[in-house]
Design an enzyme around this catalytic site. Structure first.
Site, mmCIF file in Angstrom:
data_model
loop_
_atom_site.group_PDB
_atom_site.id
_atom_site.type_symbol
_atom_site.label_atom_id
_atom_site.label_comp_id
_atom_site.label_asym_id
_atom_site.label_seq_id
_atom_site.Cartn_x
_atom_site.Cartn_y
_atom_site.Cartn_z
ATOM 1 N N GLU A 175 0.912 -0.983 -0.143
ATOM 2 C CA GLU A 175 -0.072 0.145 0.110
ATOM 3 C C GLU A 175 1.147 1.750 0.157
ATOM 4 O O GLU A 175 1.590 1.426 0.698
ATOM 5 C CB GLU A 175 -1.203 0.041 1.691
ATOM 6 C CG GLU A 175 -2.022 0.994 1.766
ATOM 7 C CD GLU A 175 -2.662 1.289 2.436
ATOM 8 O OE1 GLU A 175 -3.260 0.125 3.050
ATOM 9 O OE2 GLU A 175 -3.003 2.542 2.988
ATOM 10 N N GLU A 184 -1.474 11.823 3.919
ATOM 11 C CA GLU A 184 -2.743 11.030 5.034
ATOM 12 C C GLU A 184 -2.644 12.520 6.045
ATOM 13 O O GLU A 184 -1.510 12.695 6.718
ATOM 14 C CB GLU A 184 -2.665 9.858 5.367
ATOM 15 C CG GLU A 184 -2.492 8.502 5.255
ATOM 16 C CD GLU A 184 -3.408 7.513 5.329
ATOM 17 O OE1 GLU A 184 -4.086 6.617 5.827
ATOM 18 O OE2 GLU A 184 -1.531 6.590 5.678
#
Length: 358
Positions: A144, A149
């Site tokens: 991933e 974020e």
């Protein structure tokens, strides 16, 4: 024939510059009044339909398409309170709604420069993300890549992060590892204005940038478990993009403002290719070889045929293009070749290409 082709070839080497440049291969500038369904699809619900509680993280939102709005060149993902609750496939109620958009099934790729210009959000509980997963992959063994974020809090959203996850499948907390960074803005908040979040992703290397400033880089050597326990998953598979606005498991508090939103100005994907340019009709004609050994031709020039010669002048290819702008070169070995393109008026365009399969 042989000597004339060689003469042309060497003159092209002398006069033509071939270099690696970033070629824009996919973009969305969010023109129009709705999401472009040829580029994005929505994920729906809470993840329960896939056997996940809160999308695997205990998130509190229910994803639905009506929370994505497009206007004046900006896409907005809105997060709202839902006082009556929305029922998911397990019969559970979600009291918040939001959106998640993804290119899954529409566009996937491997390697390149991936960038979005976004204005994020402030408030306890909010969790915006711009990230990638491999098509058909399993988590976390197939990896991933989190490009951006951020976690909202009671104060300013003054930190942004990125990460790359590896691990074993099925998931085990003891064998899930990631490398990450945090970058802090000097004044104010990342939610005050638009910022660019990007990665340059190459074989064995991922580099993160915020506003074009390098923040962090990883290679396989940065994971102690590679190669003894894990493999580096980021050289394999084709990957797709996602942008979403989640609410983390701990939830909002009394200071969190609803409704609220993140804004997306654009998303762009570039790949680094060998590019050759020739001046003709006072315009610039460009073609390049992508990572799958396809010759990508310009779509704004009416090209009729293609010929390819090796360095000895031997004709290897002589075909009509039939309005194609992509030509498969995978049958060629590594080396240098001469390409001759002819347009509908009979004008010929010549240049060299380099095939490198190593």
């Amino acid at each position: 024939m042989k000597s004339s082709v060689l003469l042309l070839f060497f003159s092209l080497i002398y006069f033509s510059a071939t270099s690696q440049n970033w070629q824009l291969v996919w973009e969305d500038n969010f023109d129009g009044n709705s999401i472009d369904t040829t580029k994005w699809i929505h994920d729906y619900g809470t993840g329960s339909q896939y056997g996940m509680w809160g999308w695997g993280n205990g998130e509190l939102q229910y994803y639905q398409s009506q929370n994505t709005l497009v206007n004046n060149g900006i896409a907005k993902i809105e997060v709202k309170e839902e006082p009556n609750g929305i029922i998911d496939s397990w019969g559970a109620l979600s009291y918040y709604s939001s959106s998640k958009i993804t290119t899954k099934g529409l566009f996937d790729f491997r390697f390149g420069k991936i960038e979005a210009r976004m204005k994020t959000i402030e408030g306890e509980g909010f969790w915006p993300a711009f990230w990638m997963l491999p098509n058909g992959g399993n988590w976390p063994c197939d990896g991933e890549i989190d490009i951006m974020e951020q976690w909202g809090n009671n104060y300013l959203t003054n930190a942004t992060t990125g990460a790359a996850h590896i691990g074993t499948c099925p998931y085990s907390q003891s064998s899930h590892f990631y490398q990450n960074f945090s970058s802090y803005i000097s004044t104010g908040s990342y939610a005050d204005d638009f910022h660019t979040y990007s990665v340059i992703w190459k074989e064995d290397t991922i580099i993160w940038y915020v506003d074009d400033v390098e923040q962090f880089m990883i290679t396989p050597a940065d994971y102690w478990s590679i190669p003894s326990q894990h493999t580096w998953p980021f050289n394999s598979n084709d990957w797709y993009l996602m942008i979403n606005l989640a609410i983390k498991q701990s939830g909002p508090n009394a200071n969190t403002i609803f409704p609220n939103q993140i804004e997306i100005d654009y998303v762009k994907i570039y790949q680094q290719e060998f590019t050759s340019s020739i001046n003709i009709y006072n315009n610039q004609i460009s073609f390049y070889i992508n990572s799958f050994n396809n010759l990508i031709l310009p779509v704004d020039v009416d090209l009729q045929s293609i010929k390819i010669f090796n360095v000895e002048g031997k004709l290897l290819v002589d075909e009509h293009l039939n309005n194609r702008n992509k030509f498969d070169l995978s049958f060629l070995n590594s080396g240098i070749y001469l390409v001759e393109l002819k347009d509908q008026s009979g004008i010929k365009i010549n240049d060299k290409i380099v095939i490198n399969k190593y």
